[in-house]
Design an enzyme around this catalytic site. Structure first.
Site, mmCIF file in Angstrom:
data_model
loop_
_atom_site.group_PDB
_atom_site.id
_atom_site.type_symbol
_atom_site.label_atom_id
_atom_site.label_comp_id
_atom_site.label_asym_id
_atom_site.label_seq_id
_atom_site.Cartn_x
_atom_site.Cartn_y
_atom_site.Cartn_z
ATOM 1 N N ARG A 139 0.843 -1.192 0.000
ATOM 2 C CA ARG A 139 0.000 0.000 0.000
ATOM 3 C C ARG A 139 0.889 1.257 0.000
ATOM 4 O O ARG A 139 1.713 1.425 0.890
ATOM 5 C CB ARG A 139 -0.945 -0.009 1.199
ATOM 6 C CG ARG A 139 -1.881 -1.205 1.188
ATOM 7 C CD ARG A 139 -2.714 -1.310 2.442
ATOM 8 N NE ARG A 139 -3.694 -0.245 2.552
ATOM 9 C CZ ARG A 139 -4.601 -0.154 3.524
ATOM 10 N NH1 ARG A 139 -4.620 -1.067 4.487
ATOM 11 N NH2 ARG A 139 -5.465 0.833 3.553
ATOM 12 N N ASP A 330 -15.724 2.555 2.591
ATOM 13 C CA ASP A 330 -15.578 1.257 3.253
ATOM 14 C C ASP A 330 -16.840 0.415 3.129
ATOM 15 O O ASP A 330 -16.802 -0.807 3.311
ATOM 16 C CB ASP A 330 -15.238 1.441 4.738
ATOM 17 C CG ASP A 330 -13.774 1.785 4.951
ATOM 18 O OD1 ASP A 330 -12.971 1.587 4.019
ATOM 19 O OD2 ASP A 330 -13.428 2.260 6.049
ATOM 20 N N ARG A 361 -10.442 -3.850 -3.652
ATOM 21 C CA ARG A 361 -11.815 -4.204 -3.296
ATOM 22 C C ARG A 361 -12.786 -4.149 -4.468
ATOM 23 O O ARG A 361 -13.783 -4.889 -4.480
ATOM 24 C CB ARG A 361 -12.304 -3.317 -2.138
ATOM 25 C CG ARG A 361 -11.620 -3.678 -0.832
ATOM 26 C CD ARG A 361 -12.024 -2.786 0.315
ATOM 27 N NE ARG A 361 -11.407 -3.256 1.572
ATOM 28 C CZ ARG A 361 -11.309 -2.537 2.670
ATOM 29 N NH1 ARG A 361 -11.793 -1.301 2.699
ATOM 30 N NH2 ARG A 361 -10.731 -3.038 3.743
#
Length: 449
Positions: A139, A330, A361
């Site tokens: 990341r 999220d 995601r």
């Protein structure tokens, strides 16, 4: 995409450590219950670090005991902070940021990866090496590291430029003006903000584009003020000024984690059940609470009480809309898990930044839903999900707590949904599956032994 698991990043607070997979099945009985949600992960780690930076004793009630908070506590102890944990209360004896030198391991804790570098680099002296999990090492942190170094800090990337692990030397910083992007993560901004009071003179932060999760920066600023920091800002957060100031010890109670609460509200929405969250209200500043508005748009009934929030589902969820999930990104996997059960397609956009979280995601949810037999169109910044009936299958969790918790919801409607590595939920909510079982969801555990 492989399902990569970094066991080292799991803390002693991890549950289901010996469980290889779980199989979820619906219950004939209607789900109707009350849930007490664990404390906010975001507020827990912010409060712990600010308490450590204060000079004296603080008491923080309602902390979240998860992998992320464990590695935060472990790091602070290794830095010389005396701390005792009694159930959900932390007693912290802060030392004003006079850290012990050494090596630290932060697991996959994104908040700690963004909050620790600044408070160490702006301290008077000391040297540290910070290592992280394999997923955290992928990341990017270049935006934060470059901005801190622009102020005069000494932070080096050890293996690959812009990524963990890091080498940091404490160096008292005068102050100054910097520009910082907020389009990848609001945590970069929060990390700089938390450290800024340690400078000799004021630090002015100019946001050069936009903040993907504006509310989390506001949460940081409000908590800083509560701990005695001197800050100036407006609601747009395009320019923030932090003056030299000393964090002061506090006794505070943290509220429940709104992000975790959303999975249980979504459970009621999906099963036409009823769930009451008894320790969170709609008035929270946590941005994910706005998922409630989306669930109302999908046909659910919401009661917003003075001390609770309650949601009652509907026999048929409504789709047929396009929505920006930037402010509450999220919850993108949560909405994606609900979308196949809506009556029309749902399009999610403005969330390109979630490709750089614990997993990509957008890609992971697209692949998972496709494996379930659901038609999905994937975009650079989102996806479009069409109605359909998911089929029973084994799904990977990709060592991503939010992917696991979202895909588990599908198993409350469809027989035989199996999830590998369910223990990854310990990053945010170690007792997630236990709470689901208490509400009547059937869960069968497959052991590693």
């Amino acid at each position: 995409m492989k399902n990569s698991i970094d066991i080292k990043a799991r803390s002693p607070w991890t549950s289901l450590s010996n469980v290889k997979s779980i199989i979820l099945s619906p219950n004939d009985k209607k789900i109707d219950g009350t849930v007490t949600i664990p404390g906010s992960k975001s507020l827990t780690n912010r409060a712990l670090i600010m308490s450590a930076l204060a000079d004296g004793g603080s008491k923080i009630t309602g902390i979240l005991k998860s992998d992320d908070s464990y590695w935060c506590i472990d790091s602070l102890k290794n830095l010389g902070i005396n701390m005792d944990i009694l159930q959900d209360t932390a007693f912290i004896n802060g030392n004003g940021g006079k850290w012990d030198s050494g090596s630290l391991y932060i697991g996959a804790a994104g908040t700690i990866a963004r909050f620790l570098p600044g408070v160490l680099a702006l301290s008077t002296k000391g040297e540290w090496k910070i290592e992280a999990s394999s997923s955290m090492n992928k990341r990017p942190v270049s935006s934060l590291v470059n901005t801190l170094n622009e102020l005069g800090c000494d932070i080096q990337c050890i293996d690959q430029e812009g990524y963990y692990p890091l080498s940091i030397k404490g160096k008292k910083i005068i102050g100054g003006n910097v520009s910082l992007s907020g389009k990848i993560s609001s945590q970069f901004i929060s990390g700089l903000l938390i450290a800024a009071p340690l400078a000799k003179k004021s630090i002015t932060i100019n946001i050069e584009d936009y903040i993907v999760q504006h509310s989390y920066v506001l949460l940081t600023l409000q908590l800083m003020e509560q701990f005695g920091a001197s800050v100036e800002y407006d609601n747009d957060l395009t320019k923030i000024v932090v003056h030299p100031s000393q964090y002061t010890p506090q006794n505070i109670a943290l509220e429940a984690d709104a992000s975790t609460a959303c999975y249980f509200l979504a459970l009621a929405a999906l099963t036409n059940g009823k769930i009451r969250i008894d320790n969170l209200t709609y008035e929270t500043e946590q941005p994910d609470i706005k998922m409630v508005d989306i669930l109302e748009q999908m046909g659910c009934t919401v009661t917003k009480g003075a001390t609770f929030i309650e949601l009652e589902g509907t026999a048929q969820l409504k789709g047929g809309f396009e929505i920006s999930m930037r402010a509450l990104s999220d919850q993108t996997p949560t909405l994606a898990a609900l979308a196949p059960f809506a009556d029309d397609p749902i399009t999610i956009n403005d969330v390109e930044h979630i490709r750089y979280h614990e997993s990509d995601r957008i890609r992971v949810m697209s692949e998972s839903l496709t494996k379930l037999g659901i038609r999905v169109e994937e975009f650079k910044d989102g996806l479009k999900i069409y109605p359909g009936k998911p089929k029973s299958t084994l799904l990977h969790t990709y060592d991503d707590h939010r992917v696991a918790m979202s895909l588990a919801l599908i198993g409350t409607r469809i027989e035989g949904i199996e999830l590998d590595d369910p223990g990854c939920v310990s990053k945010t909510c170690p007792n997630y599956f236990e709470l689901l079982e208490n509400l009547g969801v059937n869960i069968q555990k497959e052991s590693n032994l």
